[in-house]
Design a protein around this motif. Sequence first.
Motif, short mmCIF file in Angstrom:
data_model
loop_
_atom_site.label_atom_id
_atom_site.label_comp_id
_atom_site.label_asym_id
_atom_site.label_seq_id
_atom_site.Cartn_x
_atom_site.Cartn_y
_atom_site.Cartn_z
N THR A 3 49.50 41.57 49.98
CA THR A 3 49.77 43.01 49.59
C THR A 3 48.78 43.57 48.52
OG1 THR A 3 51.62 42.17 47.81
CG2 THR A 3 52.24 42.51 50.12
N ASP A 4 48.87 44.88 48.28
CA ASP A 4 47.95 45.54 47.62
C ASP A 4 48.45 45.32 46.32
OD1 ASP A 4 46.19 46.46 49.49
OD2 ASP A 4 47.09 48.53 49.54
N ASN A 5 47.44 44.96 45.41
CA ASN A 5 47.73 45.15 44.00
C ASN A 5 47.52 46.58 43.41
OD1 ASN A 5 47.56 44.71 41.02
ND2 ASN A 5 46.19 42.74 41.10
N LEU A 6 48.48 46.99 42.92
CA LEU A 6 48.34 48.70 42.64
C LEU A 6 47.74 48.67 41.36
CD1 LEU A 6 51.91 49.77 44.46
CD2 LEU A 6 49.56 49.86 45.28
N ALA A 7 47.87 47.64 40.36
CA ALA A 7 47.34 47.72 39.12
C ALA A 7 45.78 47.63 39.11
CB ALA A 7 47.73 46.57 38.31
N SER A 26 49.91 39.65 44.02
CA SER A 26 49.09 39.21 45.02
C SER A 26 47.97 40.35 45.34
CB SER A 26 49.59 39.27 46.69
OG SER A 26 50.81 38.65 46.57
N VAL A 27 46.52 39.65 45.37
CA VAL A 27 45.53 40.71 45.50
C VAL A 27 45.40 41.42 46.71
CG1 VAL A 27 44.07 39.19 43.74
CG2 VAL A 27 44.16 38.66 46.27
N LYS A 29 43.61 42.70 50.05
CA LYS A 29 42.69 41.94 51.36
C LYS A 29 41.21 42.23 50.77
CE LYS A 29 46.26 41.98 54.85
NZ LYS A 29 46.62 42.64 56.19
N ARG A 30 40.94 43.56 50.56
CA ARG A 30 39.62 44.09 50.36
C ARG A 30 39.06 43.16 49.14
NH1 ARG A 30 40.09 50.57 48.79
NH2 ARG A 30 40.88 50.24 46.96
N TRP A 31 39.69 42.96 48.30
CA TRP A 31 39.12 42.19 46.94
C TRP A 31 38.79 40.93 47.51
CZ3 TRP A 31 40.60 37.68 44.88
CH2 TRP A 31 40.02 37.22 43.42
N THR A 32 39.77 40.47 48.41
CA THR A 32 39.34 38.50 48.84
C THR A 32 38.11 38.86 49.54
OG1 THR A 32 41.86 38.51 48.87
CG2 THR A 32 40.29 36.91 50.26
N THR A 33 38.05 40.02 50.35
CA THR A 33 36.88 40.06 51.12
C THR A 33 35.69 40.24 50.47
OG1 THR A 33 38.19 41.14 53.00
CG2 THR A 33 35.95 41.40 52.88
N SER A 34 35.66 40.90 49.36
CA SER A 34 34.54 40.92 48.72
C SER A 34 34.04 39.76 47.91
CB SER A 34 34.64 42.12 47.60
OG SER A 34 35.86 41.84 46.28
N PRO A 152 41.14 32.81 39.18
CA PRO A 152 42.22 32.63 38.42
C PRO A 152 42.67 33.86 37.49
CG PRO A 152 40.75 31.48 37.46
CD PRO A 152 40.13 31.72 38.94
N ASP A 153 41.65 34.86 37.32
CA ASP A 153 42.03 36.15 36.50
C ASP A 153 43.02 36.76 37.31
OD1 ASP A 153 40.31 35.83 34.55
OD2 ASP A 153 38.54 36.83 35.02
N GLN A 154 43.01 36.76 38.78
CA GLN A 154 43.71 37.94 39.64
C GLN A 154 44.45 37.12 40.66
OE1 GLN A 154 41.81 41.46 40.37
NE2 GLN A 154 39.93 40.90 39.49
N VAL A 155 44.39 35.76 40.89
CA VAL A 155 45.23 35.33 42.04
C VAL A 155 46.48 34.41 41.47
CG1 VAL A 155 45.29 33.71 43.97
CG2 VAL A 155 43.32 35.29 43.27
N PRO A 156 47.70 34.83 41.86
CA PRO A 156 48.78 33.93 41.19
C PRO A 156 48.62 32.44 41.72
CG PRO A 156 49.50 35.81 42.35
CD PRO A 156 48.03 36.02 42.59
N VAL A 157 49.16 31.50 40.72
CA VAL A 157 49.04 30.05 41.31
C VAL A 157 49.46 29.78 42.83
CG1 VAL A 157 50.01 27.80 40.58
CG2 VAL A 157 49.18 29.47 38.85
N ARG A 158 50.68 30.37 43.05
CA ARG A 158 51.34 30.32 44.28
C ARG A 158 50.29 30.46 45.43
NH1 ARG A 158 53.01 35.12 42.69
NH2 ARG A 158 53.07 36.94 44.27
N GLU A 159 49.33 31.18 45.40
CA GLU A 159 48.30 31.68 46.51
C GLU A 159 47.04 31.09 46.07
OE1 GLU A 159 48.42 35.91 46.34
OE2 GLU A 159 50.22 36.05 47.25
N ARG A 160 46.65 30.12 45.27
CA ARG A 160 45.32 29.83 45.08
C ARG A 160 44.85 29.05 46.08
NH1 ARG A 160 45.60 29.51 38.41
NH2 ARG A 160 45.87 31.62 38.11
N GLY A 161 45.52 28.10 46.76
CA GLY A 161 45.18 27.19 47.73
C GLY A 161 44.55 28.05 49.10
N ARG A 162 45.24 29.24 49.31
CA ARG A 162 44.99 30.03 50.37
C ARG A 162 43.52 30.88 49.98
NH1 ARG A 162 46.24 35.26 51.25
NH2 ARG A 162 47.97 35.25 49.75
N ILE A 163 43.78 31.45 48.94
CA ILE A 163 42.38 32.42 48.52
C ILE A 163 41.09 31.29 48.24
CG2 ILE A 163 41.40 33.66 46.70
CD1 ILE A 163 43.73 34.99 48.43
#
Length: 425
Positions: A3-7, A26-27, A29-34, A152-163
């Motif tokens: 989902t979009d991180n609105l911050a 959650s970060v 999608k476009r951030w992850t792509t970059s 780790p600055d922007q991705v929650p621990v629960r999603e770091r394996g996927r990212i």
Amino acid sequence: MMTDNLAGPQSGAGSRGVALSEPTVSVRKRWTTSVVLVNVGINAAFFGPIQVLLGQQAIHFSEPEKEGILALVTGAGAAVSLVANPLFGTFSDRSVSRFGRRVPWVFIGALLGTIGLLGLTVAPSVGAMMLLWCLVQLGCNGALAAITAAVPDQVPVRERGRIGGLASMGTVVGILMGAAIGAVVAGNYAFGYVLCAVALVAGMVPYLFLSNDQVLSRADRPPFSWPAFFKGFWISPRMYPDFGWAWITRFLVNVGNHLVTLYLLFFLRDAVGFDNPEFGVLVLTGIYAVLTLVTAVIGGRWTDRVGKRKPFVIGSSAIIALAALILAFAPTWPGALVGAAVLGVGYGAYLAVDFALLTQVLPSAASRGKDLGVINVANSLPQVIAPIIAWPLVTVLGGYVTLYVVAAVIGLLGAVFVVKIKGVD
């Protein structure tokens, strides 16, 4: 589903504490792509030269001494990377730029790397080649330290394996792109370096505009002193034993991996007798890349789902060691194809899961860049050590069979030490 991180990025005053807080949203999608694209560019700039172009240039300077030249150049560059990773990571930790902590150093690193790559196109001697490759390593490792800390600055621990798995896709695509560049330039290594520079710049640009990089307020930046600055690069394994064991594990697995890949061009040329070794490197890298992409994504999602990291790291390390043994005892083209496939299966899962594990043993949120830079030394130091080990093994102590058996043993030691990590399952 991300989902979009609105911050968005905060102003200096409004960001007090934000840059150092544990992310929970959650970060985008476009951030992850970059982030993936930055990894593509950096690894194309690394592995195009390492896999093919530097070897071709070494042959250009001296066919009989090509192994020694390649060992000298790659070893010197890797020595520079030992300093670049933690140094740039520390600078990015302390940066209060209005563009954020990480973005300026991604930009500066990519700029230095581009200058070095373009300089290699006209290097008149082995000495110049070595110095320019050191500049490439300085810049690219600096950018890598900054972009790695952004996770780790922007991705929650629960999603770091996927990212981590998706970021690893960028790594693998960059490796494949580097091999493709080496194959398509047909021995014109100067043009290959230009293409690597283009890939590096193109991969960096989207992140500059999509980083969502948090700004560190001056109030949150600790006071600077030279003794503390230098002391900070030592992270006590007594105080942080999980960090120490994680570092050793990554170091050993990467030593084994670099021993496998360092002389791949020469292995195909001299041991396998493949007629077109540059094309052979591309084919093997393509097989390796496809399977790495698949297992990185599957492994990253799987480890997040079950909440465990260590079993995946142990298993993937053992598979990497198996790939080295296949190359050792089946030095044929079919054997090389099987070895590349097995290596891809193991390394994909390793990249995704080990990165997630590492982010969970960092000592402090305030020094993520520096700490991950120290971890990245475990990626870079093997580039120094591998040529020192590989050259005598290949030229004096039994050739490629000995080289790949040693690689397998070292990699397996890395799997053994993972069990020492207590704070992560």
